[in-house]
Design an enzyme around this catalytic site. Structure first.
Site, mmCIF file in Angstrom:
data_model
loop_
_atom_site.group_PDB
_atom_site.id
_atom_site.type_symbol
_atom_site.label_atom_id
_atom_site.label_comp_id
_atom_site.label_asym_id
_atom_site.label_seq_id
_atom_site.Cartn_x
_atom_site.Cartn_y
_atom_site.Cartn_z
ATOM 1 N N CYS A 60 0.861 -1.105 -0.024
ATOM 2 C CA CYS A 60 -0.092 -0.060 0.176
ATOM 3 C C CYS A 60 0.683 1.247 0.218
ATOM 4 O O CYS A 60 1.608 1.476 -0.968
ATOM 5 C CB CYS A 60 -0.984 0.069 1.193
ATOM 6 S SG CYS A 60 -2.449 0.900 0.794
ATOM 7 N N HIS A 93 -3.014 -5.293 1.869
ATOM 8 C CA HIS A 93 -2.375 -5.488 3.148
ATOM 9 C C HIS A 93 -2.279 -6.999 3.594
ATOM 10 O O HIS A 93 -3.019 -7.352 4.399
ATOM 11 C CB HIS A 93 -3.173 -4.798 4.096
ATOM 12 C CG HIS A 93 -2.795 -3.178 3.844
ATOM 13 N ND1 HIS A 93 -1.785 -2.334 4.630
ATOM 14 C CD2 HIS A 93 -3.574 -2.563 3.353
ATOM 15 C CE1 HIS A 93 -2.072 -1.344 4.232
ATOM 16 N NE2 HIS A 93 -3.094 -0.970 3.653
ATOM 17 N N ARG A 152 -2.064 7.356 -6.003
ATOM 18 C CA ARG A 152 -2.647 7.241 -4.661
ATOM 19 C C ARG A 152 -4.199 7.424 -4.405
ATOM 20 O O ARG A 152 -5.013 7.814 -5.319
ATOM 21 C CB ARG A 152 -2.050 8.417 -3.829
ATOM 22 C CG ARG A 152 -0.373 8.492 -3.926
ATOM 23 C CD ARG A 152 -0.140 9.281 -2.977
ATOM 24 N NE ARG A 152 -0.383 9.334 -1.854
ATOM 25 C CZ ARG A 152 -0.966 10.460 -1.091
ATOM 26 N NH1 ARG A 152 -1.130 11.679 -1.940
ATOM 27 N NH2 ARG A 152 -1.585 10.495 -0.116
ATOM 28 N N GLU A 174 -0.703 -8.395 5.342
ATOM 29 C CA GLU A 174 -0.311 -8.540 6.935
ATOM 30 C C GLU A 174 -1.235 -8.534 7.690
ATOM 31 O O GLU A 174 -0.907 -8.802 9.115
ATOM 32 C CB GLU A 174 0.839 -7.158 7.170
ATOM 33 C CG GLU A 174 0.167 -5.824 7.293
ATOM 34 C CD GLU A 174 0.048 -5.195 6.055
ATOM 35 O OE1 GLU A 174 0.322 -6.010 4.710
ATOM 36 O OE2 GLU A 174 -0.107 -4.306 5.949
HETATM 37 N N1 GLN Z 1 -3.527 6.290 0.977
HETATM 38 C C1 GLN Z 1 -2.345 5.890 1.401
HETATM 39 C C2 GLN Z 1 -1.118 6.778 0.748
HETATM 40 O O1 GLN Z 1 -1.234 7.473 0.124
HETATM 41 C C3 GLN Z 1 -2.119 4.610 1.460
HETATM 42 C C4 GLN Z 1 -3.013 3.844 2.204
HETATM 43 C C5 GLN Z 1 -2.271 2.690 3.237
HETATM 44 O O2 GLN Z 1 -1.259 2.450 3.142
HETATM 45 N N2 GLN Z 1 -3.392 1.913 3.582
HETATM 46 O O3 GLN Z 1 -0.081 6.778 1.397
#
Ligand code: GLN
Length: 210
Positions: free
Chosen positions: A82, A181, A111, A183
């Site tokens: 992410c 994710h 993003r 994790e």
């Molecule tokens: N939207 C977040 C960012 O721009 C990432 C979100 C996440 O890691 N769950 O960093």
């Protein structure tokens, strides 16, 4: 028998603990990395989920930006989930003008591509590189991969809904990234894949006399 790989988790911000746990379960020796000296001691690095704009600022404040870029350029295996994927991307499709990434992955990342926090979702994806049962993928204000260079292998794309077809997992050489994710699900197959990549890199470098 190859030695246990030492894998760091960049611990300036984000869900560090979950990655440490998953890496230990995958057979790695997992450690936090907050300082250049700690970075120098790991065989590979996980960059966790969190908020990439904050992580970018903290990485600079902790004097880690250049050491991280140097180790990635020198072939250290890295896995970003992410916000970590955003940090590993060579290009951002949007984001504040002063946001920097570590780079290394020849991808453009958008993003918050799937929408805001309320648009977070989960989906089971079929991922050949992982094999077996589909992987439960948790997307939290997740990015997607807008385009990738020729050396990038696409590992997974969203299968249903408005984001169908969007690329959400990639690998390029020793770098791995997921929009989601692994994790947080208790399914450690991505961490096993990455731990295997680190193990291979350690033995390749040992043979190359590094
Ligand atoms: N939207 C977040 C960012 O721009 C990432 C979100 C996440 O890691 N769950 O960093």
């Amino acid at each position: 028998m190859s030695r246990t790989p030492v894998i760091g988790v960049l611990a300036v911000q984000g869900d560090v603990r979950e990655h440490l746990r998953a890496l230990s379960a995958a057979g790695a020796e997992a450690r936090t990395v907050r300082r250049p000296a700690e970075l120098a001691e790991v065989d590979g690095l996980v960059i966790p989920g969190g908020e990439s704009t904050t992580m970018d600022k903290l990485v600079r404040a902790f004097d880690l930006l250049e050491p991280l870029r140097e180790r990635i350029a020198a072939g250290m295996p890295a896995y970003g989930s992410c916000a970590g994927m955003i940090m590993l991307a060579d290009r951002l499709a949007d984001g504040p003008a002063d946001q920097q990434t570590l780079g290394g992955l020849d991808i453009t990342v958008r993003r918050n591509a799937f929408g805001r926090q309320v648009d977070s979702f989960e989906e089971d994806l079929h991922i050949r590189a992982i094999g077996g049962e589909p992987v439960r993928c948790v997307f939290i204000r997740a990015p997607w991969v807008e385009d990738c260079g020729p050396g990038v292998e696409v590992l997974a794309a969203v299968e249903h809904g408005p984001g169908a077809g969007r690329v959400v997992a990639v690998r390029q050489g020793r770098l791995l990234a997921t929009s989601f994710h692994p994790e947080v699900t208790g399914d450690h197959r991505f961490h096993l894949l990455f731990t295997g990549m680190v193990r291979d890199a350690v033995s390749e470098d040992a043979h190359a006399g590094q």
